[in-house]
Design a protein around this motif. Structure first.
Motif, PDB file in Angstrom:
ATOM      1  N   UNK A 276      56.825 -22.526  29.255  1.00 19.40           N
ATOM      2  CA  UNK A 276      56.700 -23.386  30.432  1.00 19.40           C
ATOM      3  C   UNK A 276      56.048 -22.634  31.585  1.00 19.40           C
ATOM      4  N   UNK A 277      56.256 -21.327  31.637  1.00 19.70           N
ATOM      5  CA  UNK A 277      55.654 -20.522  32.697  1.00 19.70           C
ATOM      6  C   UNK A 277      54.193 -20.191  32.453  1.00 19.70           C
ATOM      7  N   UNK A 278      53.675 -20.594  31.291  1.00 17.83           N
ATOM      8  CA  UNK A 278      52.263 -20.361  30.986  1.00 17.83           C
ATOM      9  C   UNK A 278      51.997 -19.112  30.185  1.00 17.83           C
ATOM     10  N   UNK A 279      53.027 -18.543  29.550  1.00 21.95           N
ATOM     11  CA  UNK A 279      52.843 -17.336  28.750  1.00 21.95           C
ATOM     12  C   UNK A 279      51.922 -17.618  27.565  1.00 21.95           C
ATOM     13  N   UNK A 280      51.129 -16.625  27.184  1.00 20.97           N
ATOM     14  CA  UNK A 280      50.239 -16.724  26.032  1.00 20.97           C
ATOM     15  C   UNK A 280      51.084 -16.731  24.753  1.00 20.97           C
ATOM     16  N   UNK A 281      51.026 -17.795  23.948  1.00 21.67           N
ATOM     17  CA  UNK A 281      51.820 -17.825  22.720  1.00 21.67           C
ATOM     18  C   UNK A 281      51.516 -16.664  21.777  1.00 21.67           C
ATOM     19  N   UNK A 282      50.308 -16.126  21.839  1.00 26.56           N
ATOM     20  CA  UNK A 282      49.969 -14.996  20.964  1.00 26.56           C
ATOM     21  C   UNK A 282      50.758 -13.749  21.360  1.00 26.56           C
ATOM     22  N   UNK A 283      50.990 -13.593  22.656  1.00 27.44           N
ATOM     23  CA  UNK A 283      51.847 -12.486  23.092  1.00 27.44           C
ATOM     24  C   UNK A 283      53.250 -12.666  22.524  1.00 27.44           C
ATOM     25  N   UNK A 284      53.754 -13.893  22.582  1.00 28.84           N
ATOM     26  CA  UNK A 284      55.082 -14.162  22.043  1.00 28.84           C
ATOM     27  C   UNK A 284      55.112 -13.944  20.532  1.00 28.84           C
ATOM     28  N   UNK A 285      54.065 -14.338  19.838  1.00 32.14           N
ATOM     29  CA  UNK A 285      54.012 -14.135  18.385  1.00 32.14           C
ATOM     30  C   UNK A 285      54.090 -12.645  18.051  1.00 32.14           C
ATOM     31  N   UNK A 286      53.388 -11.827  18.825  1.00 33.10           N
ATOM     32  CA  UNK A 286      53.415 -10.383  18.579  1.00 33.10           C
ATOM     33  C   UNK A 286      54.801  -9.809  18.852  1.00 33.10           C
ATOM     34  N   UNK A 287      55.419 -10.235  19.958  1.00 38.61           N
ATOM     35  CA  UNK A 287      56.733  -9.706  20.296  1.00 38.61           C
ATOM     36  C   UNK A 287      57.809 -10.179  19.309  1.00 38.61           C
ATOM     37  N   UNK A 288      57.691 -11.410  18.829  1.00 34.55           N
ATOM     38  CA  UNK A 288      58.647 -11.922  17.850  1.00 34.55           C
ATOM     39  C   UNK A 288      58.555 -11.108  16.560  1.00 34.55           C
ATOM     40  N   UNK A 289      57.335 -10.785  16.149  1.00 33.39           N
ATOM     41  CA  UNK A 289      57.162  -9.968  14.944  1.00 33.39           C
ATOM     42  C   UNK A 289      57.762  -8.587  15.147  1.00 33.39           C
ATOM     43  N   UNK A 290      57.601  -8.050  16.326  1.00 34.14           N
ATOM     44  CA  UNK A 290      58.211  -6.751  16.637  1.00 34.14           C
ATOM     45  C   UNK A 290      59.727  -6.824  16.504  1.00 34.14           C
ATOM     46  N   UNK A 291      60.328  -7.939  16.968  1.00 30.62           N
ATOM     47  CA  UNK A 291      61.776  -8.092  16.841  1.00 30.62           C
ATOM     48  C   UNK A 291      62.218  -8.037  15.383  1.00 30.62           C
ATOM     49  N   UNK A 292      61.432  -8.661  14.507  1.00 27.61           N
ATOM     50  CA  UNK A 292      61.776  -8.655  13.081  1.00 27.61           C
ATOM     51  C   UNK A 292      61.781  -7.240  12.540  1.00 27.61           C
ATOM     52  N   UNK A 293      60.812  -6.443  12.961  1.00 31.96           N
ATOM     53  CA  UNK A 293      60.709  -5.072  12.462  1.00 31.96           C
ATOM     54  C   UNK A 293      61.791  -4.183  13.069  1.00 31.96           C
ATOM     55  N   UNK A 294      62.041  -4.353  14.351  1.00 35.55           N
ATOM     56  CA  UNK A 294      62.929  -3.444  15.076  1.00 35.55           C
ATOM     57  C   UNK A 294      64.402  -3.761  14.899  1.00 35.55           C
ATOM     58  N   UNK A 295      64.771  -5.037  14.872  1.00 38.88           N
ATOM     59  CA  UNK A 295      66.183  -5.411  14.930  1.00 38.88           C
ATOM     60  C   UNK A 295      66.735  -6.049  13.660  1.00 38.88           C
TER      61      UNK A 295
END
Length: 437
Positions: A276-295
């Motif tokens: 809603x704040x206008x974040x780039x979904x690709x940034x979120x996709x990258x961070x979500x993938x990082x969560x899978x690897x890290x946590x």
């Protein structure tokens, strides 16, 4: 003659005065909210009571009283109030402010310099405040919406106390609305649910609420509006979100920790807030993938694949349809078993690699493609694991002189339960066959 940049207490002659200006508190006791800094034993109250006001940095969102409190502090301490904005001021303007403050000081009058958006000054400009703070020419009160520890010089921070101002609560905003009704001499034409909706539209910003109230009063409606009628006439204030600022890092932290905490509802909420704040979904996709690897790691090896597939789906569908795939990945991660064992093992391996320097591999696991290398003992004693019982030789593969290290410690969750069984099995075989522990 009034000072340049002086925004003192002189009343404006004629013309319309905004409601926010008409309701500006005239004493510290009239300030709404901010009890953590203005309460009985709070920092500003203690400073004023002791007569020892120091330079300050106000850190908080817009519309919570930073400018108002600075003005009132000047009144309480009988300092001359000067306000500038870092957006519109440069070195020449600062020099004029400092020169005027020096003249004022020689005449026995101190200066409280309020600098709005102080984080927008560069390092050299911020350094320019230091000598004038140190010799008492000015008492600096800076205001920023960004984290001061990231945006302000250490030298400035060491000479000022940082005070955090918070978003106004619904109760704070209701008190402000009642003051507005008293000032305007009217009751807001709203049903109870619509009144609550109006307060929520302000999103913790007092100035935004007063602007909304001014619009509402100007309509001259008959009767009282319900929530739906109000929503049709007024737009909710856009949520504060700077994709390169503090809120960006705060919200991604909230999303990450909600996933780590296995709370899909909270995770989806923060995910939606960022979109809603206008974040780039690709940034979120990258961070979500990082969560899978890290946590999650090897507790659910499929989690990383789910993220990559969702990312690819977004790239193929685009927005907004593709964002649903990312939301599904967020939900999956939040409900997946959690383990950072591989992450901890990796960091331990990097640490061990630095500590052991350039220790070479043991010669028995080195290839010997030349006669000279064979003569040097390369490959001597190597046990081919496929020829060993159970396909496991139990040899030591760490460098000579480097003790074997147990880096990977799988947890008793998800697929890592199986990996722990395998690790324990090989440890027993290694011990049985005399390999190093």
């Amino acid at each position: 003659m009034a000072d340049l940049f002086d925004t003192g207490d002189a009343e404006e002659g004629g013309g319309h005065r905004p409601l926010a200006d008409r309701l500006r508190p005239r004493a510290i006791s009239e300030v709404i909210g901010q009890r953590k800094i203005l309460g009985p034993d709070a920092p500003l109250t203690v400073m004023l009571g002791s007569g020892a006001l120091s330079s300050l940095i106000f850190w908080g969102p817009p519309g919570v009283g930073k400018t108002t409190i600075a003005r009132l502090l000047a009144d309480e301490t009988e300092l001359h109030f000067v306000q500038i904005s870092a957006i519109f001021s440069g070195v020449p303007e600062l020099r004029k402010v400092f020169d005027a403050a020096k003249l004022r000081r020689r005449q026995g009058q101190g200066t409280l310099l309020f600098v709005d958006e102080i984080h927008r000054f560069n390092k050299a400009q911020q350094d320019g405040f230091l000598p004038h703070m140190e010799d008492g020419t000015i008492l600096l009160v800076g205001a920023t919406t960004e984290n001061p520890s990231f945006e302000l010089n250490a030298a400035v921070l060491s000479r000022a106390q940082v005070l955090v101002l918070e978003r106004l609560t619904v109760d704070d905003l209701e008190l402000m609305a009642r003051r507005a009704e008293q000032e305007l001499g009217v009751d807001l034409p709203l049903q109870p649910d619509a009144r609550m909706a109006l307060l929520e539209m302000a999103d913790g910003d007092g100035r935004a609420l007063l602007n909304l109230i001014e619009q509402l009063v100007a309509w001259k409606v008959e009767g009282k509006l319900d929530k739906a009628s109000l929503a049709a006439r007024l737009m909710r204030r856009a949520a504060q979100y700077d994709k390169s600022g503090d809120s960006h890092y705060n919200l991604i932290s909230a999303l990450h920790k909600s996933v780590r905490g296995s709370d899909p509802d909270a995770a989806l909420y923060w995910f939606a807030r960022m979109l809603e704040g206008g974040e780039d979904p690709r940034y979120l996709a990258r961070r979500i993938t990082r969560m899978a690897v890290e946590d999650i790691g090897l507790a659910d090896p499929q989690a990383q694949a789910v993220c990559l597939q969702s990312w690819e789906t977004f790239e193929r569908l685009g927005s907004p349809e593709g964002e649903l795939a990312l939301a599904q990945a967020v939900t999956y991660l939040a409900l997946a078993p959690k383990s950072n064992a591989a992450y901890v093992a990796y960091k331990g391996a990097r640490r061990a690699a630095k500590e052991t320097g350039s220790a070479p591999p043991p010669k028995h696991i080195l290839n010997a493609p030349t006669k000279m290398m064979k003569e040097q003992g390369y490959g001597d004693g190597y046990a081919y694991d496929h020829d060993a019982e159970d396909g496991f030789s139990g040899q030591d593969y760490f460098p000579e002189g480097v003790a074997r290290q147990a880096l990977y410690a799988p947890v008793e969750r998800g697929f890592e339960r199986e990996l722990k069984k395998r690790l324990d099995y090989f440890a027993k075989l290694r011990s049985k066959r005399g390999g190093a522990e």
